[in-house]
Structures are given as structure tokens and as C-alpha cells.
Design an enzyme around this catalytic site. Structure first.
Site, PDB file in Angstrom:
ATOM      1  N   GLY A 125      39.440  42.269  31.353  1.00 38.24           N
ATOM      2  CA  GLY A 125      40.422  41.158  31.613  1.00 38.24           C
ATOM      3  C   GLY A 125      40.849  40.781  30.225  1.00 38.24           C
ATOM      4  O   GLY A 125      39.997  40.461  29.323  1.00 38.24           O
ATOM      5  N   ARG A 159      43.414  42.433  14.989  1.00 38.89           N
ATOM      6  CA  ARG A 159      44.067  42.342  13.723  1.00 38.89           C
ATOM      7  C   ARG A 159      42.832  42.374  12.525  1.00 38.89           C
ATOM      8  O   ARG A 159      43.015  42.908  11.348  1.00 38.89           O
ATOM      9  CB  ARG A 159      44.899  41.104  13.419  1.00 38.89           C
ATOM     10  N   ARG A 177      42.053  45.080   9.593  1.00 39.41           N
ATOM     11  CA  ARG A 177      42.442  44.581   8.327  1.00 39.41           C
ATOM     12  C   ARG A 177      40.921  44.518   7.369  1.00 39.41           C
ATOM     13  O   ARG A 177      40.987  44.895   6.293  1.00 39.41           O
ATOM     14  CB  ARG A 177      43.044  43.265   8.080  1.00 39.41           C
ATOM     15  N   ARG A 183      40.238  48.194  33.690  1.00 44.39           N
ATOM     16  CA  ARG A 183      38.994  48.163  34.211  1.00 44.39           C
ATOM     17  C   ARG A 183      38.592  49.696  34.677  1.00 44.39           C
ATOM     18  O   ARG A 183      39.250  50.271  35.367  1.00 44.39           O
ATOM     19  CB  ARG A 183      38.736  47.336  35.392  1.00 44.39           C
ATOM     20  N   CYS A 184      37.694  50.494  34.068  1.00 42.32           N
ATOM     21  CA  CYS A 184      37.808  52.144  34.235  1.00 42.32           C
ATOM     22  C   CYS A 184      36.390  52.318  35.130  1.00 42.32           C
ATOM     23  O   CYS A 184      35.437  52.264  34.534  1.00 42.32           O
ATOM     24  CB  CYS A 184      37.559  52.641  32.781  1.00 42.32           C
ATOM     25  N   ASP A 193      31.563  41.113  29.917  1.00 39.03           N
ATOM     26  CA  ASP A 193      30.216  41.819  30.621  1.00 39.03           C
ATOM     27  C   ASP A 193      30.189  43.199  30.802  1.00 39.03           C
ATOM     28  O   ASP A 193      29.338  44.072  30.472  1.00 39.03           O
ATOM     29  CB  ASP A 193      29.984  41.096  32.069  1.00 39.03           C
ATOM     30  N   GLY A 194      31.493  43.848  31.442  1.00 41.12           N
ATOM     31  CA  GLY A 194      31.567  45.198  32.009  1.00 41.12           C
ATOM     32  C   GLY A 194      31.729  46.044  30.582  1.00 41.12           C
ATOM     33  O   GLY A 194      30.946  47.085  30.490  1.00 41.12           O
ATOM     34  N   THR A 250      36.709  37.018  26.715  1.00 39.76           N
ATOM     35  CA  THR A 250      37.124  36.684  28.153  1.00 39.76           C
ATOM     36  C   THR A 250      37.116  35.060  28.251  1.00 39.76           C
ATOM     37  O   THR A 250      36.516  34.305  27.655  1.00 39.76           O
ATOM     38  CB  THR A 250      35.960  37.018  29.028  1.00 39.76           C
ATOM     39  N   ASP A 282      36.342  33.437  30.797  1.00 40.43           N
ATOM     40  CA  ASP A 282      35.281  32.824  31.396  1.00 40.43           C
ATOM     41  C   ASP A 282      34.056  32.291  30.669  1.00 40.43           C
ATOM     42  O   ASP A 282      33.322  31.550  31.310  1.00 40.43           O
ATOM     43  CB  ASP A 282      34.632  33.870  32.315  1.00 40.43           C
ATOM     44  N   ASP A 331      31.300  33.441  29.778  1.00 39.98           N
ATOM     45  CA  ASP A 331      29.974  33.388  30.639  1.00 39.98           C
ATOM     46  C   ASP A 331      29.152  34.616  29.938  1.00 39.98           C
ATOM     47  O   ASP A 331      28.672  35.544  30.619  1.00 39.98           O
ATOM     48  CB  ASP A 331      30.297  33.928  32.107  1.00 39.98           C
ATOM     49  N   ARG A 375      35.242  33.577  38.661  1.00 43.49           N
ATOM     50  CA  ARG A 375      34.558  34.319  39.743  1.00 43.49           C
ATOM     51  C   ARG A 375      33.216  33.950  39.975  1.00 43.49           C
ATOM     52  O   ARG A 375      32.575  33.615  40.824  1.00 43.49           O
ATOM     53  CB  ARG A 375      34.629  35.821  39.637  1.00 43.49           C
ATOM     54  N   SER A 415      45.663   8.699  43.230  1.00 40.69           N
ATOM     55  CA  SER A 415      45.618  10.230  43.486  1.00 40.69           C
ATOM     56  C   SER A 415      44.356  10.849  43.421  1.00 40.69           C
ATOM     57  O   SER A 415      43.482  10.093  42.868  1.00 40.69           O
ATOM     58  CB  SER A 415      46.743  10.805  42.505  1.00 40.69           C
ATOM     59  N   GLU A 433      37.458  29.468  41.690  1.00 44.61           N
ATOM     60  CA  GLU A 433      37.547  30.351  42.375  1.00 44.61           C
ATOM     61  C   GLU A 433      36.533  31.136  42.956  1.00 44.61           C
ATOM     62  O   GLU A 433      36.406  31.558  44.032  1.00 44.61           O
ATOM     63  CB  GLU A 433      38.328  31.840  41.942  1.00 44.61           C
ATOM     64  N   LYS A 482      47.494  18.557  49.073  1.00 45.57           N
ATOM     65  CA  LYS A 482      48.152  19.756  48.656  1.00 45.57           C
ATOM     66  C   LYS A 482      47.370  20.713  47.717  1.00 45.57           C
ATOM     67  O   LYS A 482      46.114  20.249  47.352  1.00 45.57           O
ATOM     68  CB  LYS A 482      49.210  19.430  47.808  1.00 45.57           C
ATOM     69  N   HIS A 504      46.846  33.792  37.394  1.00 44.09           N
ATOM     70  CA  HIS A 504      46.810  34.605  36.064  1.00 44.09           C
ATOM     71  C   HIS A 504      47.481  33.776  34.995  1.00 44.09           C
ATOM     72  O   HIS A 504      47.091  34.443  33.753  1.00 44.09           O
ATOM     73  CB  HIS A 504      47.197  35.934  36.287  1.00 44.09           C
TER      74      HIS A 504
HETATM   75  O1  F6P Z   1      38.837  37.384  32.843  1.00 43.13           O
HETATM   76  C1  F6P Z   1      38.045  36.845  33.851  1.00 43.13           C
HETATM   77  C2  F6P Z   1      38.502  36.546  35.030  1.00 43.13           C
HETATM   78  O2  F6P Z   1      39.556  35.918  34.930  1.00 43.13           O
HETATM   79  C3  F6P Z   1      37.915  35.912  36.087  1.00 43.13           C
HETATM   80  O3  F6P Z   1      37.485  34.700  36.276  1.00 43.13           O
HETATM   81  C4  F6P Z   1      38.843  36.537  37.482  1.00 43.13           C
HETATM   82  O4  F6P Z   1      37.843  36.236  38.652  1.00 43.13           O
HETATM   83  C5  F6P Z   1      39.122  37.896  36.938  1.00 43.13           C
HETATM   84  O5  F6P Z   1      38.765  37.991  35.585  1.00 43.13           O
HETATM   85  C6  F6P Z   1      40.413  38.430  37.428  1.00 43.13           C
HETATM   86  O6  F6P Z   1      40.755  39.607  37.235  1.00 43.13           O
HETATM   87  P1  F6P Z   1      41.771  40.677  37.629  1.00 43.13           P
HETATM   88  O7  F6P Z   1      42.945  40.463  36.639  1.00 43.13           O
HETATM   89  O8  F6P Z   1      41.063  41.893  37.661  1.00 43.13           O
HETATM   90  O9  F6P Z   1      42.380  39.857  38.777  1.00 43.13           O
END
Ligand code: F6P
Length: 327
Positions: A14, A24, A28, A75-76, A106-107, A129, A131, A133, A175, A219, A226, A250, A256
């Protein structure tokens, strides 16, 4: 020590705001040390497809302020196979690349660790990332910007929520990680926060909201990561509404948009420091590691160690503070 003449750089997984600042800095710093640089498009996929190009100082002009990644990302799946990696290595070798800088999560780290071990090629990772994480660092590139984006959205939703006396469920990214939800929930004054790392029963949530309603709040905002186990903001809102009809309900799913936008000042500086450190570590002979920040110090952690630890990254003090602030 192995001689490095050409560094390959790529972003993978991501995208995150600040990745361009890291690219950059890698370019450099390498050029400053008289090394050549190859940019690889679309991460590991680009290694397999051989979409690579020579980078100069000018290639990274005017990108520090841009969100996304100019090197593109992917993501490959093919890289997960031995054949895919062999193809990637053939192309990397043919391009004269003797060391790699991988920017991602991570990946990306997992791929870098395997590739470096399999083909004995030096690799340094940079944590990118939204996240936040990853082990081996207090902060990842993009986290600060994403938090600011989320806060801006929460503040806007609060204005309309208060005008209508509404209860809003706002879903934020994460996630597996509740870092954004927790941070943005505190900064946005949320009445409750649901995190993937914690189990919050719907009845418990209703109790919290009823308590807030007793104090005549105009409110209410619930932040839902997610990856929360109750199944996302729509689901949570529906289940709460069935039992708790006090407020008009609501849902807003930020999606994204949290990944885009100009990187914050903090992310630009963090990414620049990380890119600079990554090249310098490779030139010192360090490999198969990730750059990180601890306090204000740059550190490195072996990838094997960073990937093996799966401990909770959530700050428990913040979880407690969030509850008290919602009282
Ligand atoms: O970048 C991490 C992340 O934002 C996660 O929080 C989320 O679940 C995931 O990427 C969504 O990725 P994609 O763009 O592949 O839907």
C-alpha cells in the site's frame, strides 16, 4: 566488505504519503556517495517485468511534497513463488544492481528478507505504511499524515453531527492495526473507539453511548477500525441502532482518501532521514535489516527479528486515556 556500485530502489504494498520523500533521499544520498541508482516501477512486480530506469538527481526533483509514490507500487503474487523471484533476480543482476532499498510494509519486508537470503544480495528496508504496525520502529512513514487527514474529517463530521444531534460511526483504515483509530479517536474526541486488537461487545458499546447520552451530548462519534471484529462501521451501526434508538444514526467510511494527500512536515523529515540512513547502512555493510526510529534516534533491526515479533503494538496507556476522556 562487498563493493556496491548501483543501488536499486522500489516501493511496494500500500502506498503511503512520504514515500516520495524517502525515494528522493535514497537517490540523492547514493549519488552523493558516487553510486548509481536504478528506480524499479511497481515494486517486486517491476523486478519480474523488468520495468527499471536510471535515476538522477533531477528524477526526484519536486516530489517531496507529493503523496503516493512516483515509482508506483503493487502487491505481487508472482514474487511469492521461487520462479517469480528467480526471474526478478535475473533482471536485477542484468541491470547491475548490487544492493536494494525496499520501501513498504510487512509484505515488503517479508519479500526482501527471502530475496536477500536466497540470492545473497544486500537489502535495507524502510517502513512505509499508514498503519504504523511494523516492529523495529516507533513510527512508519505516512502514519502522521493519515492521522491528520482523519482528524480533519472527524472535525468536519462533528460539526454536522452536533447540528443534528446525530450519532456517527466513522470507519478508518486498519485491517490489523488500531493505531489510526486510537490516535484519531483521542484527537477527535470520540465517544468510543473499536479496535482490531480488542474485543468490544455491542452491549458494552451501547452502555458507553447510553452513559454519554445521559449527559445530554449533542453529538456522538464512534471510531471503528476497519478490522474491528464486529465487522465494520455499517454492521456496528445497524446493530447498535436496533437496540439504541436515542440518536439519529449515520455512517461515514473514510476509505482510501486516508492514504493520499501531501505528506506532513513530520513525514517528510522522517522519510528523508530514513532514506539517508538506508543508503549509509548499506554502504557500511549492514544488510537484511530495516531502518527505524526510536525516540529521535535512527536505528536498524534485522528483518528476521522485525518479522518474527507479532506483539501488540497498541499503546495501552492511550487505550486507557481514550476511555477516560470519553467519560
Ligand atoms: O496501507 C495499509 C492499508 O491501508 C490497510 O489499513 C488496509 O486494510 C489496506 O491497506 C487496504 O489496501 P488496498 O489498497 O489493497 O485495498
Amino acid at each position: 566488505m562487498r563493493k556496491i556500485t548501483r543501488v536499486g530502489v522500489f516501493t511496494s504494498g500500500g502506498d503511503a504519503p512520504g514515500m516520495n520523500a524517502a525515494i528522493r533521499a535514497v537517490v540523492r544520498t547514493a549519488l552523493h556517495n558516487d553510486k548509481k541508482v536504478t528506480g524499479i516501477y511497481h515494486g517486486y512486480q517491476g523486478m519480474i517485468d523488468n520495468t527499471m530506469f536510471d535515476m538522477e538527481s533531477k528524477s526526484v526533483s519536486s516530489i517531496i511534497q507529493k503523496g503516493g509514490t512516483v515509482l508506483k507500487t503493487a502487491r505481487c503474487m508472482e514474487f511469492k513463488t521461487a520462479e517469480g523471484r528467480a526471474k526478478a533476480y535475473e533482471n536485477v543482476r542484468a541491470a547491475g544492481i548490487d544492493a536494494l532499498v525496499a520501501i513498504g510494509g510487512d509484505g515488503t519486508f517479508t519479500g526482501a528478507e527471502i530475496f536477500s537470503r536466497e540470492f545473497d544480495i544486500p537489502v535495507m528496508c524502510i517502513p512505509g505504511t499508514i498503519d504504523n504496525d511494523l516492529n523495529g520502529t516507533d513510527l512508519t512513514i505516512g502514519y502522521d499524515t493519515a492521522n491528520n487527514t482523519v482528524i480533519e474529517a472527524i472535525d468536519k463530521i462533528r460539526d454536522t453531527a452536533a447540528s443534528h444531534n446525530r450519532l456517527f460511526f466513522i470507519e478508518v483504515m486498519g485491517r490489523d492495526s488500531g493505531c489510526i483509530a486510537l490516535n484519531a479517536g483521542i484527537a477527535g474526541g470520540a465517544e468510543a473507539i473499536l479496535l482490531p486488537e480488542k474485543d468490544t461487545a455491542i452491549d458494552e458499546l451501547i452502555e458507553m453511548l447510553a452513559h454519554a447520552a445521559d449527559r445530554n451530548k449533542s453529538s456522538m462519534i464512534v471510531i471503528v477500525a476497519e478490522g474491528d471484529k464486529n465487522g465494520g462501521a455499517n454492521n456496528v451501526a445497524k446493530r447498535v441502532h436496533e437496540k439504541f434508538g436515542y440518536y439519529d444514526t449515520k455512517v461515514s467510511i473514510l476509505g482510501h482518501l486516508q492514504r493520499g494527500g501531501a505528506p506532513s512536515s513530520a513525514d517528510r523529515v522522517l522519510a528523508t532521514r530514513m532514506g539517508y540512513a538506508a543508503v549509509n547502512e548499506l554502504l557500511k555493510g549492514n544488510t537484511r535489516a530495516t531502518i527505524g526510529i526510536r525516540g529521535s534516534e535512527m536505528v536498524t533491526t534485522p528483518l528476521e527479528e522485525a518479522l518474527s515479533k507479532k506483539e501488540l503494538k497498541l499503546n495501552e496507556d492511550l487505550v486507557e486515556i481514550a476511555k477516560i476522556m470519553a467519560l
